[in-house]
Write an enzyme that holds these catalytic residues in place. Structure first.
Site, short mmCIF file in Angstrom:
data_model
loop_
_atom_site.label_atom_id
_atom_site.label_comp_id
_atom_site.label_asym_id
_atom_site.label_seq_id
_atom_site.Cartn_x
_atom_site.Cartn_y
_atom_site.Cartn_z
N CYS A 45 -2.35 -4.43 8.14
CA CYS A 45 -2.08 -4.50 6.70
C CYS A 45 -0.59 -4.64 6.41
O CYS A 45 -0.21 -4.79 5.25
CB CYS A 45 -2.66 -3.28 6.01
SG CYS A 45 -4.43 -3.13 6.30
N HIS B 183 -5.59 -5.12 -2.73
CA HIS B 183 -5.00 -5.06 -1.39
C HIS B 183 -5.63 -6.13 -0.47
O HIS B 183 -6.40 -5.82 0.42
CB HIS B 183 -5.20 -3.65 -0.82
CG HIS B 183 -4.63 -3.41 0.53
ND1 HIS B 183 -3.52 -4.07 1.02
CD2 HIS B 183 -5.03 -2.56 1.53
CE1 HIS B 183 -3.27 -3.64 2.25
NE2 HIS B 183 -4.16 -2.74 2.58
#
Lengths: 378, 378
Positions: free
Chosen positions: A74, A324
């Protein structure tokens, strides 16, 4: 950045092209001046059967330049920014397009959580059934046991980030929530509930980086200076760490970035941090040296990090409410901070005098972290 | 580099640790001096359910440093080297461990060829059934039609590379083959047969890069200078290209690397090129400017690139015989060339006076290419 959300009819390349074109137009440069491209993407192989995205995305934008994909889970987007900075500082490029993209709504039988799990340690974690909601739940439980705090305190993080996103047209969620709603949401992994977790998101974001020399020679419209970059590393598996409530990768990244920029933590006026779960925002603020260990949970409770608090955190809405799309998140932080600095963001009034901002992007349970310091002169 | 081959009982992390430890020991440095790690890996998500390998591999080697994975399909290893060079030139690091690793024998139902296919364009190629053997077969057919040459000429490339590997203890295949054997092998994708293709390989390789300043201040044992780096890009899908027998990514990478090193193609004494298929070696030598378009096939026929020819190519055995663990290949080229320069390789006698070498690592159907120039003083 593109609108973030669920986009079943879009492809990664399509989303990236939109973000890249937007960045080129915003920067006011001729694309022929771009010397290189760095792309953050985490799991294109799993979501779209597509690796080797560097050249693919370059050609989508009509760019015939060195194009490289970086993957740090991420934190992939932030790492792409860092490699772009290296390319410029190394003299390989004067103008670099850095971007990130992720498709997460087409993950088939494993779902997004199954795909995301490859960011954890397969031998020590995944084989035994733990995925990221569970891992962050362990971190939260341990934090409560060590430092105090409870679910209600963490809920304040989610409430704040939803409030910040409530007028952000690019955010996945533009709805305010209450502490009660967070506490009443169905549990994901005790003590974390649905509203403690960032959502599954499709989206892309990009930025144009230029060298100091290029900036001096061109009349750029409202540029923002990236004055510091830092990166840190920790064990992939939680069980190998001395502590699961302290994130040395964040601390190391911050130390390097502050030294690179010549600033202290105290100089930071506002920041975007990696709040993939509510507890992650608390850990980030401590790792960055903005709060002592065990004290950032009090800051959440006291409202110190709200838009009108003393240190606004995640004015974009954060990962929690803005969304996200993992490989794009590091670039979305840069994009939102740039708009906040320029007065182009719905929340710009909260930071009208700000001169120093920070972005913090993390991978896995913060086994990777990358920090950038952004500055403008007011 | 590790031994290359089929290693069902090894993991990627285990292979990488072996290569990394070997590199640290060979360089004679204290691992505490290492400032950063760059890792090339192509498809760990598919083969080992493992992404986010930067921190994983750093910690396997006891390194607590910024650690980043780079993915450019089969050029991932070479791209990791390039990012390591950027980090040093940018002043972020003085000592960098660069490495690559791939596990390819545990790909389940899709097989390695299915996994490798994610390096091609999913929408324009993979969905329609073409994988890399087929794509390179198209390139070979078109080359024959445009420039002449035939399967027998290409067979010479395979025969040469097997001969070069025949005494290389780290090579996957240490057996000589004949043109007849290549021509009689079962077809993979017409006109390419089994012996026109590089094998499926597990393995890892690593190198230690240091800054010029560090090299000047330390008494290094037989260092090799990387004097030039270059990278190029092309369309991912063959159908989008003006020509499928000319590789502009290789040509652009070479042009940048030669300029960076201050050399011409004529200065190169020997080289390691990306011979994933026999035709790929021919295209590489033309793209690098060592032969005019359409003439490298004659060089193969005439034996100009054998160990005792005027321009030895793939003295390591190349991808064809040394093996091709895709993410590791770019580093294996650096490792083998270093041994060749030092007199530590079974084929060092072929290049005893050589001062300039080149490595060429390509991804997909050369949608990505990266070139490095290596030099020693004799």
């Amino acid at each position: 950045m593109t609108k973030f959300g669920e986009m079943a009819d879009r492809t990664g390349r399509d989303l990236f092209a939109e973000a890249g074109e937007t960045a080129i137009e915003d920067a006011g440069i001729d694309r022929a001046e771009i010397d290189a491209l760095y792309l953050g993407n985490f799991m294109g192989e799993l979501s779209e059967r597509q690796g080797h995205m560097g050249p693919l995305m370059a050609k989508m934008l009509g760019l015939d330049v060195p194009a490289t994909r970086v993957e740090s889970a991420c934190a992939s987007g932030g790492m792409a920014v860092r490699q772009g900075i290296h390319a410029i500082r190394a003299g390989s490029a004067d103008v670099v397009l850095v971007g990130g993209v992720e498709r997460m709504h087409n993950m088939g039988t494993t779902g997004a959580t199954g795909g995301l799990s490859v960011a954890a340690d397969d031998l020590w974690e995944i084989k035994h059934g733990i995925t990221f909601p569970g891992a962050y739940a362990l971190m939260a439980k341990r934090y409560f046991a060590t430092h105090g705090g409870d679910r209600e305190d963490l809920a304040e993080v989610a409430v704040k980030n939803h409030a910040n996103a409530s007028n952000n047209p690019l955010a996945q969620y533009q709805t305010e929530i209450t502490v009660e709603k967070v506490l009443d949401a169905f549990p994901v992994a005790d003590p974390l509930g649905l509203f403690d977790a960032s959502p599954i998101t499709d989206g892309a974001a990009a930025a144009i980086l230029v060298s100091e020399g290029y900036a001096a020679e061109h009349d750029l419209d409202a540029p923002v200076a990236i004055t510091g970059t830092g990166q840190g590393t920790d064990d992939l598996a939680l069980q190998h760490r001395d502590s699961i409530t302290w994130t040395p990768a964040t601390a190391d990244a911050a130390e390097e970035a502050y030294a690179d920029a010549g600033i202290d933590a105290d100089d930071i006026d506002f920041l975007e941090v990696h709040d993939c779960f509510t507890i992650a925002e608390v850990l980030a603020l401590e790792g960055l040296g903005l709060y002592d260990e065990g004290e950032a949970i009090d800051a959440a409770r006291k409202g110190e990090t709200t838009a009108d608090g003393e240190l606004p955190v995640n004015l974009s809405g954060g990962l929690k409410a803005k969304g996200h799309p993992v490989g794009a998140t590091g670039l979305a932080q840069i994009s939102e901070m740039t708009k906040l600095f320029r007065g182009d963001h719905v929340n710009s009034d909260a930071v009208s005098d700000a001169e120093v901002g920070l972005t913090h992007n993390a991978g896995g349970t913060v086994a990777s972290a990358v920090v950038h310091v952004l500055e403008v002169e007011q």
